[in-house]
Design a protein around this motif. Structure first.
Motif, mmCIF file in Angstrom:
data_model
loop_
_atom_site.group_PDB
_atom_site.id
_atom_site.type_symbol
_atom_site.label_atom_id
_atom_site.label_comp_id
_atom_site.label_asym_id
_atom_site.label_seq_id
_atom_site.Cartn_x
_atom_site.Cartn_y
_atom_site.Cartn_z
ATOM 1 N N CYS A 1 0.838 -1.196 0.000
ATOM 2 C CA CYS A 1 0.000 0.000 0.000
ATOM 3 C C CYS A 1 0.879 1.255 0.000
ATOM 4 N N ASP A 2 0.348 2.303 -0.555
ATOM 5 C CA ASP A 2 1.056 3.581 -0.639
ATOM 6 C C ASP A 2 2.406 3.454 -1.334
ATOM 7 N N GLY A 3 2.591 2.376 -2.137
ATOM 8 C CA GLY A 3 3.848 2.169 -2.847
ATOM 9 C C GLY A 3 4.995 1.747 -1.954
ATOM 10 N N ILE A 4 4.704 1.303 -0.738
ATOM 11 C CA ILE A 4 5.734 0.911 0.224
ATOM 12 C C ILE A 4 5.631 -0.596 0.477
ATOM 13 N N PRO A 5 6.633 -1.390 0.077
ATOM 14 C CA PRO A 5 6.546 -2.845 0.231
ATOM 15 C C PRO A 5 6.259 -3.309 1.668
ATOM 16 N N ALA A 6 6.734 -2.593 2.667
ATOM 17 C CA ALA A 6 6.499 -2.985 4.062
ATOM 18 C C ALA A 6 5.035 -2.827 4.468
ATOM 19 N N LYS A 7 4.258 -2.115 3.667
ATOM 20 C CA LYS A 7 2.837 -1.914 3.976
ATOM 21 C C LYS A 7 1.961 -2.923 3.235
ATOM 22 N N GLU A 8 2.454 -4.135 3.074
ATOM 23 C CA GLU A 8 1.687 -5.169 2.384
ATOM 24 C C GLU A 8 0.485 -5.599 3.224
ATOM 25 N N VAL A 9 -0.662 -5.711 2.573
ATOM 26 C CA VAL A 9 -1.890 -6.179 3.198
ATOM 27 C C VAL A 9 -2.305 -7.455 2.474
ATOM 28 N N ASN A 47 -11.932 -2.100 14.044
ATOM 29 C CA ASN A 47 -11.361 -0.764 13.803
ATOM 30 C C ASN A 47 -10.651 -0.681 12.455
ATOM 31 N N GLU A 48 -10.956 -1.635 11.572
ATOM 32 C CA GLU A 48 -10.302 -1.699 10.275
ATOM 33 C C GLU A 48 -11.370 -1.801 9.186
ATOM 34 N N SER A 49 -11.011 -1.349 7.990
ATOM 35 C CA SER A 49 -11.921 -1.517 6.855
ATOM 36 C C SER A 49 -11.111 -1.680 5.576
ATOM 37 N N LEU A 50 -11.755 -2.299 4.594
ATOM 38 C CA LEU A 50 -11.156 -2.534 3.290
ATOM 39 C C LEU A 50 -12.250 -2.263 2.267
ATOM 40 N N ARG A 51 -11.962 -1.411 1.309
ATOM 41 C CA ARG A 51 -12.945 -1.045 0.293
ATOM 42 C C ARG A 51 -12.288 -1.161 -1.078
ATOM 43 N N GLU A 52 -12.923 -1.927 -1.974
ATOM 44 C CA GLU A 52 -12.422 -2.096 -3.335
ATOM 45 C C GLU A 52 -13.402 -1.468 -4.306
ATOM 46 N N HIS A 53 -12.872 -0.684 -5.234
ATOM 47 C CA HIS A 53 -13.719 -0.058 -6.240
ATOM 48 C C HIS A 53 -12.878 0.271 -7.463
ATOM 49 N N GLN A 54 -13.276 -0.243 -8.612
ATOM 50 C CA GLN A 54 -12.632 0.013 -9.893
ATOM 51 C C GLN A 54 -11.116 -0.172 -9.849
ATOM 52 N N GLY A 55 -10.678 -1.299 -9.302
ATOM 53 C CA GLY A 55 -9.264 -1.637 -9.291
ATOM 54 C C GLY A 55 -8.429 -0.993 -8.205
ATOM 55 N N GLU A 56 -9.028 -0.140 -7.387
ATOM 56 C CA GLU A 56 -8.298 0.488 -6.288
ATOM 57 C C GLU A 56 -8.826 -0.048 -4.957
ATOM 58 N N PRO A 66 -5.142 6.965 9.001
ATOM 59 C CA PRO A 66 -5.290 7.487 7.641
ATOM 60 C C PRO A 66 -5.529 6.350 6.642
ATOM 61 N N GLU A 67 -6.124 6.694 5.506
ATOM 62 C CA GLU A 67 -6.342 5.719 4.444
ATOM 63 C C GLU A 67 -5.023 5.324 3.803
ATOM 64 N N MET A 68 -4.910 4.057 3.433
ATOM 65 C CA MET A 68 -3.780 3.569 2.650
ATOM 66 C C MET A 68 -4.344 3.151 1.295
ATOM 67 N N LYS A 69 -3.743 3.608 0.214
ATOM 68 C CA LYS A 69 -4.167 3.226 -1.130
ATOM 69 C C LYS A 69 -3.311 2.050 -1.574
ATOM 70 N N CYS A 70 -3.993 0.970 -1.959
ATOM 71 C CA CYS A 70 -3.298 -0.277 -2.269
ATOM 72 C C CYS A 70 -3.620 -0.753 -3.680
ATOM 73 N N LYS A 71 -2.679 -1.488 -4.268
ATOM 74 C CA LYS A 71 -2.888 -2.126 -5.561
ATOM 75 C C LYS A 71 -3.023 -3.621 -5.327
ATOM 76 N N VAL A 72 -3.991 -4.228 -5.992
ATOM 77 C CA VAL A 72 -4.230 -5.663 -5.845
ATOM 78 C C VAL A 72 -3.235 -6.410 -6.712
ATOM 79 N N LYS A 73 -2.524 -7.366 -6.097
ATOM 80 C CA LYS A 73 -1.583 -8.197 -6.837
ATOM 81 C C LYS A 73 -2.251 -9.503 -7.254
ATOM 82 N N ALA A 74 -3.061 -10.075 -6.372
ATOM 83 C CA ALA A 74 -3.764 -11.328 -6.658
ATOM 84 C C ALA A 74 -4.949 -11.424 -5.722
#
Length: 79
Positions: A1-9, A47-56, A66-74
């Motif tokens: 997430c946020d382009g930081i490998p350590a922030k993997e979800v 206290n956590e949430s995950l929202r997917e919409h149009q590839g984001e 704060p929100e973390m913007k993540c890219k789906v790998k699989a």
């Protein structure tokens, strides 16, 4: 997430009733339940949430975090 490998979800989705996801971030794990959404999908934990919409994917991990913007790998769906 946020382009930081350590922030993997890692999210594993289960077609249970109601649909659930087990989401891992760092050394924490959260059970989340699918919530109604106009489009895309949304899962909510204590206290956590995950929202997917149009590839984001937007992840919030912790109360008032704060929100973390993540890219789906699989995507993983467990029976």
């Amino acid at each position: 997430c946020d382009g930081i490998p350590a922030k993997e979800v890692v999210a594993t989705y289960y077609p249970s009733e109601p649909p659930t996801a087990v989401v891992e971030f760092g050394d924490s794990t959260a059970l989340m339940y699918q919530q109604p959404s106009a489009s895309g999908s949304k899962y909510q934990g204590r206290n956590e949430s995950l929202r997917e919409h149009q590839g984001e994917t937007i992840v919030i991990w912790g109360y008032a975090a704060p929100e973390m913007k993540c890219k789906v790998k699989a995507a993983v769906l467990r029976p």
